[in-house]
Design an enzyme around this catalytic site. Structure first.
Site, PDB file in Angstrom:
ATOM      1  N   ASP A 189      -1.380  23.741  -8.888  1.00 20.89           N
ATOM      2  CA  ASP A 189      -1.735  22.773  -9.928  1.00 20.89           C
ATOM      3  C   ASP A 189      -0.927  23.136 -11.169  1.00 20.89           C
ATOM      4  O   ASP A 189      -1.167  24.151 -11.817  1.00 20.89           O
ATOM      5  CB  ASP A 189      -3.242  22.848 -10.201  1.00 20.89           C
TER       6      ASP A 189
ATOM      7  N   TYR B 270      -9.554  24.866 -11.051  1.00 25.16           N
ATOM      8  CA  TYR B 270     -10.230  23.683 -11.599  1.00 25.16           C
ATOM      9  C   TYR B 270     -11.523  23.441 -10.811  1.00 25.16           C
ATOM     10  O   TYR B 270     -11.488  23.339  -9.566  1.00 25.16           O
ATOM     11  CB  TYR B 270      -9.263  22.507 -11.463  1.00 25.16           C
TER      12      TYR B 270
ATOM     13  N   ARG C  16       0.834  -1.200   0.000  1.00 27.70           N
ATOM     14  CA  ARG C  16       0.000   0.000   0.000  1.00 27.70           C
ATOM     15  C   ARG C  16       0.874   1.258   0.000  1.00 27.70           C
ATOM     16  O   ARG C  16       0.477   2.317  -0.471  1.00 27.70           O
ATOM     17  CB  ARG C  16      -0.934   0.018   1.210  1.00 27.70           C
TER      18      ARG C  16
ATOM     19  N   LYS D 143      -3.363  13.663 -17.802  1.00 27.97           N
ATOM     20  CA  LYS D 143      -3.259  14.526 -18.978  1.00 27.97           C
ATOM     21  C   LYS D 143      -1.948  14.228 -19.726  1.00 27.97           C
ATOM     22  O   LYS D 143      -1.846  13.223 -20.372  1.00 27.97           O
ATOM     23  CB  LYS D 143      -3.386  15.992 -18.553  1.00 27.97           C
TER      24      LYS D 143
END
Ligand SMILES: *Cc1c(COP(=O)(O)O)cnc(C)c1O
Length: 420
Positions: free
Chosen positions: A189, A117, A64, A214
């Site tokens: 971002d 965003y 994990r 992206k």
């Protein structure tokens, strides 16, 4: 002794992208770090087990916390962003939200750019509010005047440049300087420029986010995000993400690494084609404005020139107000541009956008907004396709259309639907 390799900082980005995080000797000579699938990591002695669990070695005790596959992507992104450490998350949005969550506590104040965003705005209004964290939206043109909005409770200043869908630039060094003086962290971002065209940590950012979906992945075949921190923010970021139990399967990580090897080459083409289309569209009578910071007459151009070293293939246009039939004629005539969310893949996309939500001042334009992603098709073919679309819209306008064709009034969107 073999000659010492040059320091990583000395290498140019495309060289870094080619060589970063490759350890053939650890993987039977394989050029690429293989896909490691796993949950459990076995130890055969008590001593080995105890050694795995040392605080500076969290990855090696349970999958994990990562595998050699995730660690390779994290190393690669950290190196190209110029950060201290990176952590991979299951989506770009998860990277945005966890970067904030890792830094805040109840009672804190967070400043977020108004051009953010959309889903981050929704997160702030729903989740942060629920935990007693106050989110205030600021005008992206604020610059050093952000000082007036900073208070002792301000823990995070969240920047995104250019803004999602609307492409306003921000003076990040000026904002970062004020934020730092006030003791706040700057989270950015950096998806649009990628670390190739904007160096967040050189400009004062503490945590940089990539919606890896992206350009890093680059082929529209996986969803993931990466958050990268400087040394100051790294312990908080890593713990903040791991405490939530966030993890990601190795196949998507592998696709991101594979995409990143060609990032420099792809981006150059996206930039060139996008700017060419932007120039072409800015001369068209149906286009009211083109929003692309690399255009010389864009309001953000001076900041883009000063701080960025390139542009990606994503920009937007505001069309003149027109009936829905004319807008539909534009979209429906396009053959090479699909209508779709996300961006950064090899394929060209268009997206009808609703009126951007703004807290600081109303969005000024009346006509429909269209976001455009320039893909890797031939630029002449893309230009011709867009011109055909606009010609069809113009034709519809001239010939008049069916009854009831009023002007398109873009509705204000619900943030949950909004995607940029
Ligand atoms: C798409 C996008 C995100 C979110 O990425 P997902 O992988 O879709 O969650 C975050 N920021 C920006 C600027 C984006 O365009």
């Amino acid at each position: 002794m073999p000659p010492k390799p040059p320091a990583p900082q000395a290498l140019r980005p495309s060289t870094v992208l080619t060589h970063a995080a490759r350890r053939p000797a650890q993987h039977h000579g394989m050029v690429n770090t293989p896909i490691y699938r796993g949950s459990t990591i076995l130890s055969s002695t008590l001593q080995e087990w105890e050694n795995r669990k040392t605080p500076d070695n969290p990855y090696a005790s349970y999958c994990r916390f990562g595998t050699p596959t995730t660690a390779a992507l994290e190393e690669m992104v950290a190196e190209v962003e110029g950060g201290y450490g990176s952590i991979v998350l299951p989506s770009g949005l998860a990277a945005c939200t966890h970067a904030i969550l890792a830094l805040v506590r109840t009672g804190d104040h967070v400043l977020i750019c108004d051009s953010v965003y959309g889903p981050v705005r929704a997160f702030a209004e729903a989740v942060l509010a629920r935990f007693g964290i106050e989110a205030e939206f600021y005008d992206p043109g604020v610059g050093a005047d952000i000082a007036r909005l900073l208070c002792p409770r301000t823990r995070v200043v969240y920047v995104e440049a250019p803004g999602s869908g609307t492409f306003e630039m921000q003076d990040i060094p000026a904002i970062a300087q004020q934020a730092r003086q006030a003791g706040a962290f700057v989270v950015m971002d950096n998806t649009w420029a990628t670390p190739l065209y904007f160096k967040p940590f050189v400009h004062g950012v503490d945590v940089s986010i990539q919606a890896g979906t992206k350009y890093l992945v680059g082929h529209s075949d996986a969803i993931l995000g990466v958050a990268t921190a400087n040394e100051r923010a790294w312990p908080l970021l890593r713990k903040g993400v791991q405490d939530f139990g966030q993890t990601i399967g190795p196949d998507d990580v592998f696709l991101a690494m594979r995409g990143m090897r060609t990032l420099a080459l792809r981006l150059r083409q996206h930039w060139e084609t996008g700017l060419r289309l932007a120039h072409l569209l800015s001369g068209h009578p149906l286009v009211e404005r083109v929003m692309h910071p690399a255009l010389p007459d864009d309001p953000g151009h001076a900041l883009w020139r000063r701080d960025f070293t390139g542009a990606s293939g994503l920009f937007a246009i505001a069309l003149r107000p027109m009936p829905r039939e004319a807008l539909a004629a534009f979209f429906d005539t396009l053959q090479l541009f699909g209508i779709g969310l996300s961006w950064g893949g090899y394929e060209s996309l268009v997206l009808p956008m609703d009126t951007p939500r703004r807290n600081t001042r109303a969005w000024p334009m009346q006509g429909p907004l269209v976001r455009i992603h320039a893909g890797l098709e031939d630029a002449d073919d893309l230009a011709a396709d867009l011109m055909r679309g606009l010609e069809a819209a113009d034709q519809t306008l001239r010939t008049g259309t069916g009854p009831g064709s009023g002007l398109v009034v873009p509705r204000t969107i619900d943030c949950i639907e909004e995607q940029a």
